[in-house]
Design a protein around this motif. Structure first.
Motif, PDB file in Angstrom:
ATOM      1  N   GLU A 185       0.276  -1.683  -0.067  1.00 49.58           N
ATOM      2  CA  GLU A 185       0.135   0.079  -0.415  1.00 49.58           C
ATOM      3  C   GLU A 185       0.737   1.626   0.278  1.00 49.58           C
ATOM      4  O   GLU A 185       0.410   2.709  -0.095  1.00 49.58           O
ATOM      5  N   LEU A 186       1.693   0.744   0.621  1.00 49.32           N
ATOM      6  CA  LEU A 186       2.766   2.811   0.930  1.00 49.32           C
ATOM      7  C   LEU A 186       3.676   2.455  -0.316  1.00 49.32           C
ATOM      8  O   LEU A 186       4.430   3.381  -0.445  1.00 49.32           O
ATOM      9  N   GLU A 187       3.883   1.822  -1.177  1.00 46.00           N
ATOM     10  CA  GLU A 187       5.367   1.004  -2.575  1.00 46.00           C
ATOM     11  C   GLU A 187       5.174   2.345  -2.772  1.00 46.00           C
ATOM     12  O   GLU A 187       6.781   2.960  -3.630  1.00 46.00           O
ATOM     13  N   GLU A 188       4.497   3.556  -3.032  1.00 50.20           N
ATOM     14  CA  GLU A 188       4.978   4.651  -3.877  1.00 50.20           C
ATOM     15  C   GLU A 188       5.237   5.605  -3.010  1.00 50.20           C
ATOM     16  O   GLU A 188       6.335   6.250  -3.499  1.00 50.20           O
ATOM     17  N   VAL A 189       5.211   5.315  -2.015  1.00 53.69           N
ATOM     18  CA  VAL A 189       6.038   6.903  -0.742  1.00 53.69           C
ATOM     19  C   VAL A 189       7.000   5.994   0.103  1.00 53.69           C
ATOM     20  O   VAL A 189       8.043   7.402   0.470  1.00 53.69           O
ATOM     21  N   ALA A 190       6.948   4.797  -0.212  1.00 55.46           N
ATOM     22  CA  ALA A 190       8.051   4.421   0.513  1.00 55.46           C
ATOM     23  C   ALA A 190       9.062   2.865   0.270  1.00 55.46           C
ATOM     24  O   ALA A 190       8.211   1.633  -0.435  1.00 55.46           O
ATOM     25  N   VAL A 191      10.278   2.811   0.603  1.00 60.73           N
ATOM     26  CA  VAL A 191      11.004   1.471   0.254  1.00 60.73           C
ATOM     27  C   VAL A 191      10.581   0.876   2.036  1.00 60.73           C
ATOM     28  O   VAL A 191      11.319   1.144   2.723  1.00 60.73           O
ATOM     29  N   VAL A 192      10.992  -0.734   1.246  1.00 57.79           N
ATOM     30  CA  VAL A 192      10.887  -1.485   2.517  1.00 57.79           C
ATOM     31  C   VAL A 192      12.445  -1.482   3.042  1.00 57.79           C
ATOM     32  O   VAL A 192      12.952  -2.053   2.118  1.00 57.79           O
ATOM     33  N   GLU A 193      13.354  -1.133   3.930  1.00 55.25           N
ATOM     34  CA  GLU A 193      14.214  -1.036   4.117  1.00 55.25           C
ATOM     35  C   GLU A 193      15.034  -1.934   5.129  1.00 55.25           C
ATOM     36  O   GLU A 193      15.930  -2.562   5.023  1.00 55.25           O
ATOM     37  N   LYS A 194      13.722  -2.542   5.621  1.00 50.59           N
ATOM     38  CA  LYS A 194      14.237  -4.008   6.656  1.00 50.59           C
ATOM     39  C   LYS A 194      13.526  -4.411   6.449  1.00 50.59           C
ATOM     40  O   LYS A 194      11.869  -3.942   7.049  1.00 50.59           O
ATOM     41  N   ALA A 195      12.835  -5.717   6.124  1.00 52.26           N
ATOM     42  CA  ALA A 195      12.532  -6.993   5.783  1.00 52.26           C
ATOM     43  C   ALA A 195      11.677  -7.134   7.169  1.00 52.26           C
ATOM     44  O   ALA A 195      12.826  -7.271   8.438  1.00 52.26           O
ATOM     45  N   PRO A 196      10.789  -7.845   7.476  1.00 53.42           N
ATOM     46  CA  PRO A 196       9.625  -8.099   7.998  1.00 53.42           C
ATOM     47  C   PRO A 196      10.443  -9.284   8.781  1.00 53.42           C
ATOM     48  O   PRO A 196      10.912 -10.311   7.871  1.00 53.42           O
ATOM     49  N   LYS A 197      10.638  -9.110   9.814  1.00 49.83           N
ATOM     50  CA  LYS A 197      11.456 -10.887  10.725  1.00 49.83           C
ATOM     51  C   LYS A 197      11.011 -10.190  12.254  1.00 49.83           C
ATOM     52  O   LYS A 197      10.163  -9.307  12.558  1.00 49.83           O
ATOM     53  N   VAL A 198      10.640 -12.050  12.492  1.00 49.32           N
ATOM     54  CA  VAL A 198      10.365 -11.821  14.217  1.00 49.32           C
ATOM     55  C   VAL A 198      11.732 -11.645  14.783  1.00 49.32           C
ATOM     56  O   VAL A 198      12.615 -11.913  15.323  1.00 49.32           O
ATOM     57  N   GLU A 199      11.222 -11.031  16.232  1.00 51.11           N
ATOM     58  CA  GLU A 199      11.303 -10.835  17.378  1.00 51.11           C
ATOM     59  C   GLU A 199      10.731 -10.835  18.154  1.00 51.11           C
ATOM     60  O   GLU A 199      10.023 -10.008  18.282  1.00 51.11           O
ATOM     61  N   GLY A 200      11.207 -12.289  19.326  1.00 50.88           N
ATOM     62  CA  GLY A 200      10.114 -12.501  20.465  1.00 50.88           C
ATOM     63  C   GLY A 200       8.980 -12.920  19.897  1.00 50.88           C
ATOM     64  O   GLY A 200       8.439 -13.484  19.274  1.00 50.88           O
TER      65      GLY A 200
END
Length: 164
Positions: free
Chosen positions: A138-153
């Motif tokens: 949804e936000l790809e026209e204004v943003a880029v994924v800098e850090k991909a989804p990652k499980v943290e606890g």
């Protein structure tokens, strides 16, 4: 280092107007500085021979401080804003969160989107990752994924940055 603090035998001297006066002894350089009623300041101590300039030391320090202050003023600090979601979020709530993420990105901040799991929701972590994918799409026209989804606890998070 200024005036008598300069212990080198020879220095490359630059006059008060910026002209090269050549390589002279440090005594000669100090004498010329005193004649001009200015200070002898070592500008480049690592050079062979060291470079010294005849200038007003107080004015020199003031200029350096002013340049430093100006550089500090132009710096932009990037904050990381966090948006927290739960796996059973409704569509309108998700749209509201995405709008706030858009605002943060427009201001030049990074956005950390966190999907938090509580209790039995932990068993269905894999089936809820699509929420983060939807936000990224949804936000790809204004943003880029800098850090991909990652499980943290007990949460899954990703970082979005403004598109350049």
């Amino acid at each position: 280092m200024i005036n008598e603090q300069i212990k080198d035998k020879e220095v490359r001297l630059i006059g008060p107007d910026g002209e090269q006066l050549g390589i002279v002894s440090s005594r000669e350089a100090l004498k010329r500085a005193e004649e001009a009623e200015l200070d002898l300041v070592k500008i480049a101590p690592k050079a062979k021979p060291p470079v010294c300039k005849i200038i007003d030391y107080g004015k020199y320090r003031y200029e350096l401080a002013r340049k430093e202050k100006e550089a500090k003023k132009k710096q932009k600090t990037v904050e990381v804003k966090e948006i927290r979601l739960s796996p059973n979020i409704e569509a309108n709530d998700l749209n509201t969160k995405m709008n706030s993420a858009r605002k943060f990105l427009a201001k030049g901040n990074k956005v950390k989107v966190t999907l938090r799991f509580r209790g039995r929701e932990m068993a269905h972590m894999n089936s809820s990752k699509h929420i983060l994918d939807d936000i990224a799409k949804e936000l790809e026209e204004v943003a880029v994924v800098e850090k991909a989804p990652k499980v943290e606890g007990r949460s899954v998070s990703m970082v979005l940055a403004e598109k350049k």
